[in-house]
Design a protein around this motif. Sequence first.
Motif, mmCIF file in Angstrom:
data_model
loop_
_atom_site.group_PDB
_atom_site.id
_atom_site.type_symbol
_atom_site.label_atom_id
_atom_site.label_comp_id
_atom_site.label_asym_id
_atom_site.label_seq_id
_atom_site.Cartn_x
_atom_site.Cartn_y
_atom_site.Cartn_z
ATOM 1 N N GLU A 188 -1.606 0.712 -4.906
ATOM 2 C CA GLU A 188 -1.287 -0.585 -4.326
ATOM 3 C C GLU A 188 -0.743 -1.501 -5.408
ATOM 4 O O GLU A 188 -1.003 -1.309 -6.597
ATOM 5 N N GLN A 238 0.856 -1.191 0.000
ATOM 6 C CA GLN A 238 0.000 0.000 0.000
ATOM 7 C C GLN A 238 0.889 1.236 0.000
ATOM 8 O O GLN A 238 1.805 1.353 0.814
ATOM 9 N N HIS A 298 -0.033 -5.890 -5.843
ATOM 10 C CA HIS A 298 -0.253 -7.186 -5.209
ATOM 11 C C HIS A 298 0.015 -8.269 -6.230
ATOM 12 O O HIS A 298 -0.061 -8.042 -7.443
ATOM 13 N N ARG A 311 0.791 5.453 0.217
ATOM 14 C CA ARG A 311 -0.060 6.561 0.652
ATOM 15 C C ARG A 311 0.700 7.874 0.542
ATOM 16 O O ARG A 311 1.929 7.905 0.640
ATOM 17 N N HIS A 371 -2.523 7.747 -4.247
ATOM 18 C CA HIS A 371 -2.307 6.529 -3.474
ATOM 19 C C HIS A 371 -2.335 5.364 -4.466
ATOM 20 O O HIS A 371 -2.741 5.516 -5.618
#
Length: 129
Positions: free
Chosen positions: A111, A75, A113, A77, A109
């Motif tokens: 992410e 994550q 994965h 931010r 922001h």
Amino acid sequence: MFWAAISGAQRLPSRADTAIRVNYTAFPGPDNLPTLISLFGNPKQLNEHLTATEAGFRKQLSDRLSFDSTAFFNQYRDLSSEEPGAARLEADPPPLHLLIPEYFANLLHGETHGIEMFGQCEIGQPMDA
């Protein structure tokens, strides 16, 4: 073997992020008024943050066969962004011109994965030294 990890990282704003002015381009605007687009640093720029989470499994199935897999989730931010400001007239540097400012901010922001897998199999006779 099972394993897991949670890690964090930060990117501190550089002096350029907080106190720079870069004039991108100039062009004739309305009624031939010179127009300047500039990027300004932000003295209130925040640190960018990363939280990385991983878990995995490793197994040595035999002397010649092994397996490794990892799942991860990251994550991000307060990532650096460029945000438009209000256009205004500016006299310095001359001549009088229309300034269209952009400012650094922390409005992004994101992410990442995924899963990684690796296997290794040694075939053939081991070589003697």
